[in-house]
Scaffold this motif. Structure first.
Motif, PDB file in Angstrom:
ATOM      1  N   ARG A   1     -46.444 -22.185  27.698  1.00 63.12           N
ATOM      2  CA  ARG A   1     -46.040 -22.136  26.592  1.00 63.12           C
ATOM      3  C   ARG A   1     -44.750 -22.515  24.970  1.00 63.12           C
ATOM      4  O   ARG A   1     -44.291 -22.768  24.794  1.00 63.12           O
ATOM      5  N   TYR A   2     -44.281 -22.350  26.419  1.00 62.46           N
ATOM      6  CA  TYR A   2     -42.379 -22.470  26.028  1.00 62.46           C
ATOM      7  C   TYR A   2     -41.866 -23.519  26.004  1.00 62.46           C
ATOM      8  O   TYR A   2     -40.944 -24.031  25.998  1.00 62.46           O
ATOM      9  N   TYR A   3     -42.667 -24.004  27.703  1.00 64.55           N
ATOM     10  CA  TYR A   3     -42.429 -25.017  27.558  1.00 64.55           C
ATOM     11  C   TYR A   3     -42.911 -25.956  27.419  1.00 64.55           C
ATOM     12  O   TYR A   3     -43.592 -26.971  28.396  1.00 64.55           O
TER      13      TYR A   3
ATOM     14  N   LEU B   1     -38.425 -10.124  27.523  1.00 62.55           N
ATOM     15  CA  LEU B   1     -37.947 -11.002  28.981  1.00 62.55           C
ATOM     16  C   LEU B   1     -37.057 -11.787  27.989  1.00 62.55           C
ATOM     17  O   LEU B   1     -37.515 -12.107  26.362  1.00 62.55           O
ATOM     18  N   PHE B   2     -36.050 -12.742  28.807  1.00 64.22           N
ATOM     19  CA  PHE B   2     -35.038 -13.168  27.722  1.00 64.22           C
ATOM     20  C   PHE B   2     -35.281 -14.888  28.584  1.00 64.22           C
ATOM     21  O   PHE B   2     -35.715 -15.206  29.684  1.00 64.22           O
ATOM     22  N   VAL B   3     -36.506 -15.767  27.768  1.00 65.69           N
ATOM     23  CA  VAL B   3     -36.224 -16.933  27.584  1.00 65.69           C
ATOM     24  C   VAL B   3     -35.275 -18.290  27.390  1.00 65.69           C
ATOM     25  O   VAL B   3     -35.588 -18.278  26.289  1.00 65.69           O
ATOM     26  N   PRO B   4     -34.973 -18.818  28.516  1.00 68.48           N
ATOM     27  CA  PRO B   4     -33.523 -19.898  28.250  1.00 68.48           C
ATOM     28  C   PRO B   4     -34.397 -20.905  27.625  1.00 68.48           C
ATOM     29  O   PRO B   4     -35.590 -21.308  28.009  1.00 68.48           O
TER      30      PRO B   4
ATOM     31  N   ALA C   1     -46.180 -27.717  32.764  1.00 70.13           N
ATOM     32  CA  ALA C   1     -45.176 -26.591  32.202  1.00 70.13           C
ATOM     33  C   ALA C   1     -44.824 -25.064  32.736  1.00 70.13           C
ATOM     34  O   ALA C   1     -43.877 -24.373  32.752  1.00 70.13           O
ATOM     35  N   CYS C   2     -46.358 -24.533  33.485  1.00 68.78           N
ATOM     36  CA  CYS C   2     -46.543 -23.449  34.155  1.00 68.78           C
ATOM     37  C   CYS C   2     -45.714 -23.753  35.396  1.00 68.78           C
ATOM     38  O   CYS C   2     -45.682 -22.593  35.510  1.00 68.78           O
TER      39      CYS C   2
ATOM     40  N   VAL D   1     -38.284 -19.761  36.486  1.00 63.53           N
ATOM     41  CA  VAL D   1     -37.443 -20.186  35.871  1.00 63.53           C
ATOM     42  C   VAL D   1     -37.181 -18.389  34.852  1.00 63.53           C
ATOM     43  O   VAL D   1     -36.173 -18.059  34.826  1.00 63.53           O
ATOM     44  N   LEU D   2     -38.101 -18.415  34.825  1.00 63.10           N
ATOM     45  CA  LEU D   2     -38.693 -16.913  33.589  1.00 63.10           C
ATOM     46  C   LEU D   2     -37.828 -16.060  34.256  1.00 63.10           C
ATOM     47  O   LEU D   2     -37.339 -14.662  33.721  1.00 63.10           O
TER      48      LEU D   2
END
Length: 112
Positions: free
Chosen positions: A55-57, A91-94, A63-64, A69-70
């Motif tokens: 989703r974020y990348y 969760l912190f997402v860079p 991306a999955c 990284v997460l």
């Protein structure tokens, strides 16, 4: 064979053993750092690291595959990514910038 770009294994060294096989050393994870563009995601029931990375990348290929990284980026890193994420956990997402310019940078790669 060299690890693919973006692989967590590209941050480890390949060391030959007595039979000439190349074994990977431990990699140095990119731990949590407070960047101004870091997002906070509150885990919902059924969220997975793979799904959140996708989703974020999403603009990145595979991306999955950036689930690691997460897992690494948390103040208390997620050691076992197979465990279910607890609903309500923060969760912190860079950001995409931190992922591509810092975490995946050539300066972080380990060379012989």
């Amino acid at each position: 064979m060299a690890p693919r770009t973006g692989s967590r294994h590209s941050f480890a060294l390949g060391v030959p053993d007595e039979l000439g096989r190349r074994l990977l050393t431990e990699r140095e994870p990119y731990r949590f750092k407070d960047h101004t563009d870091t997002r906070v995601h509150v885990v919902a029931q059924g969220d997975t690291l793979e799904g959140l990375a996708g989703r974020y990348y999403a603009p990145l290929p595979r991306a999955c595959g950036f689930w690691w990284v997460l897992a690494d980026f948390q103040p208390d890193p997620i050691v076992d990514p197979t465990l279910e994420l607890e609903a309500g956990r923060r969760l912190f997402v860079p950001s995409m910038r931190v992922l591509t310019d810092v975490i995946l940078s050539e300066q972080r790669r380990r060379f012989e």
